[in-house]
Design an enzyme around this catalytic site. Sequence first.
Site, PDB file in Angstrom:
ATOM      1  N   ASP A 226      54.246  93.227  84.418  1.00 45.86           N
ATOM      2  CA  ASP A 226      54.455  91.788  84.418  1.00 45.86           C
ATOM      3  C   ASP A 226      53.435  91.192  83.448  1.00 45.86           C
ATOM      4  O   ASP A 226      52.398  91.791  83.152  1.00 45.86           O
ATOM      5  CB  ASP A 226      54.301  91.198  85.827  1.00 45.86           C
ATOM      6  CG  ASP A 226      54.919  89.794  85.897  1.00 45.86           C
ATOM      7  OD1 ASP A 226      55.272  89.237  84.838  1.00 45.86           O
ATOM      8  OD2 ASP A 226      55.049  89.258  87.015  1.00 45.86           O
TER       9      ASP A 226
HETATM   10  C1  BGC Z   1      56.609  86.321  85.655  1.00 40.41           C
HETATM   11  C2  BGC Z   1      57.796  87.230  85.406  1.00 40.41           C
HETATM   12  C3  BGC Z   1      58.409  86.898  84.073  1.00 40.41           C
HETATM   13  C4  BGC Z   1      57.342  87.023  82.994  1.00 40.41           C
HETATM   14  C5  BGC Z   1      57.850  86.734  81.596  1.00 40.41           C
HETATM   15  C6  BGC Z   1      55.636  86.263  84.487  1.00 40.41           C
HETATM   16  O1  BGC Z   1      54.753  85.203  84.655  1.00 40.41           O
HETATM   17  O2  BGC Z   1      55.942  86.751  86.812  1.00 40.41           O
HETATM   18  O3  BGC Z   1      58.748  87.083  86.424  1.00 40.41           O
HETATM   19  O4  BGC Z   1      59.501  87.733  83.822  1.00 40.41           O
HETATM   20  O5  BGC Z   1      56.310  86.088  83.273  1.00 40.41           O
HETATM   21  O6  BGC Z   1      58.077  85.403  81.404  1.00 40.41           O
END
Ligand code: BGC
Length: 788
Positions: free
Chosen positions: A289
Amino acid sequence: MKTANLFLAIAGCFAAVSAFAEAEGLTDKEIDRLIGRMTLEEKARLLVGTPGCRDSLSHRTEGAAGWTCALPELGIPSINLADGPVGVRIDPVPSTAAQVVYDEAGVPVGTLAGDAAEGAPTRYCTCFPSTTALAATWDRDAARRQGEAMGREARAYGIDVILTPGINIMRNPLCGRNFEYYSEDPLLTGRLAAAVIEGIQSQGVGTSLKHFVANNQQTGKKVNDARMTQRALREIYLRAFEYCVRKAKPWSVMGSYNRIAGEYTQTNRELMIDLLRGEWGFDGLVLTDWTVRRPTAGLLEARSALIMPGDEEIVREIVETVQSGTVKESVLDACVRDVLRLVARSLTAQGWSPSEPDLGAHAALSREIAGESMVLLKNERDALPLKTPQRIALFGATAYKSIAGGTGSSNVNKAYVRDICDGLRDAGFTLDERLRSLYEKYVAYQNEALDRYPDCPAWQKVSYHRTVLPEMDLSGNPELIDRQVGACDAAVVVLGRGSGETSDRVVEGDFNLTDAEHFLLERVAAACRRTGKRMVVVMNVCGVMEVASWRELPDAILMAWFPGQECGDAVADLLTGKVSPSGRLPMTFPLRYEDLPSSKNYPHVGQTEGRNFDYTLYEEDIWVGYRYFTTARREVAYPFGYGLSYTSFEYDDPEIRRRGQGWELSVTVRNTGRRAGREVVQLYVEAPEAEYAKPEAELRAFARTGLLQPGDEERVTLRFTDYDLASFDEARSQWRTDRGAYVARLGRSAEETILSVPFRSGSAHSWRVRDLLAPAGPITPMQVERAR
Ligand code: BGC
């Protein structure tokens, strides 16, 4: 960089693309040969996202969440990865230079648009109802069709992987991201999410199953150790992931921020290697993530192969860890192989070219799914459907500025949002003019007062920076309410509640009503009672709210969730009766927040350390949602699976038989009412006792009928395997389905059984698994016994 010329040489780039495209479907052997030609630095680059990499081999879609690195001399293109759960998240207005902006918590909050590329067509995407709303349809076919539509949009706009679905379990209603998740139940979650994955991937677009695993709170999520028994982990938190991985084979899995069994998920070898790959057979890519940094060597050892969004320092670190011998080159190569396999199956590698998605058809689908997702919680005195034409006293700020979806990375840059007021007006209702003008002024005032991003591009005001308005306080002029109700045929009050990625929710004024909302509901109800008018409440809210203290006031309550961009029209479809409600709650509505067992172990907003922040004790164990309330016989406001209809159904002629490694139950469902409608058939199974406590009954299968006209019937068949029936026997580290007497309950909710069908399993079944992921500290799991 030595390849800079190549990046710029367009002709050379396309030659490289087609070289790679020829190799599309590259075998592992061919990938290994490619790896053999790569330098250590090239390998490292491939594992690290490149927010700055503007020159990929074929194209770059602005507004994507991240990109992999291109290695043109090897014919390796960069691919695009974009959010998110309810539609593809990219910039709708192509610009020559755009940059994703992160807030202090590392959440992408918007895009700094550069100059609009002249004459370029816009690239709006469809905003579908929130994931919770999709779950409330209990409809695999709808989930698959939504997935297909998202896949088609990604394909048209050049997105290789959509970062969806998010399938964390709704452990507690205050989790700020619950609207991005499906349910408190792993079976409902897994079945629908698998259908979404299959739909998207049928279009040649990848998915990323997230957030793996136990990412159930926003507060402290980047450090939190989710401490739970192995049973709770297996039965509740891992089970939907397991189903999706085995059944739908997502191209990638996203490791969450938090820790499990004391170790960050992304560096957790037991989780990522032994369980995900060893036990479940996952053969795709694991990516991290966004924005947090975990020890590089640990990531590689756990085969968290793609580090996002990435930066130069990580590339250097990877090179160093391998050069110093901390990580073997073979470990690095396994990660590189994962990235290359993903790139090889991507749209980009196949030679992508832009096209126009059918946004009109997708908008119609969004409206249809929104309609099917809405849950009728109450309907007395035949309040609904409302007759048209009718004069409506429409109250509530959210009626005039409605909420399509939550904030954060799941926000979709849609072209518009249909407000509830517009949907009702276009459906033939006459809206009270005085109220309309008052609320419009209030909306205009709040838009300005709350606008923290006045200079953002116009399209962001429709989407990310669309403010959720607090309710207008009418307590200074109660007579206004009386007068306008008196002047109309019925009153509709819309309650609104936003939610987002940056924060958890709070109890006062969020889970519970605000004073202004209480006043409004009470005064409108009193005016309706006096004048004999009907009162309807529409909940345009993220998820669970307190309802017990006010649900007696209105005649009807419709839970509309975050219905997506077609919000107003979908609500109107239900209020006019064009669509008969068939949504069912994917989670329990407790009487009070404190009734939830997890409320004892949940952080408060603003907390920065300590218990519930650094670690959380999942003491409620497997007793999440209805598993607790039904077994402990605790009263709830609305149970899991609950939802009314404008028509009625009867069940008849149930039959259960053994089929292969499982069971098949058929039942005839007949529409006995006077309107067309669809029914959700829910199958809860009561299992025989074992040495460990089991819930009263658990959801083991479900199905949805087609649209049944009055008098029509449908034979519905539900299948479940022995493995679907299994509980996790922690002492023996095995899944187990016990021998003995079972009862299949066909229910209208977890609490209301319509028909019970006993069946006997003549033999026990067990599946041994490795003893993994024990909690890092002691916990005292809650004990709940079935009432006898
Ligand atoms: C989130 C994810 C997301 C990623 C990309 C993160 O802050 O937890 O769910 O896919 O950002 O935007």
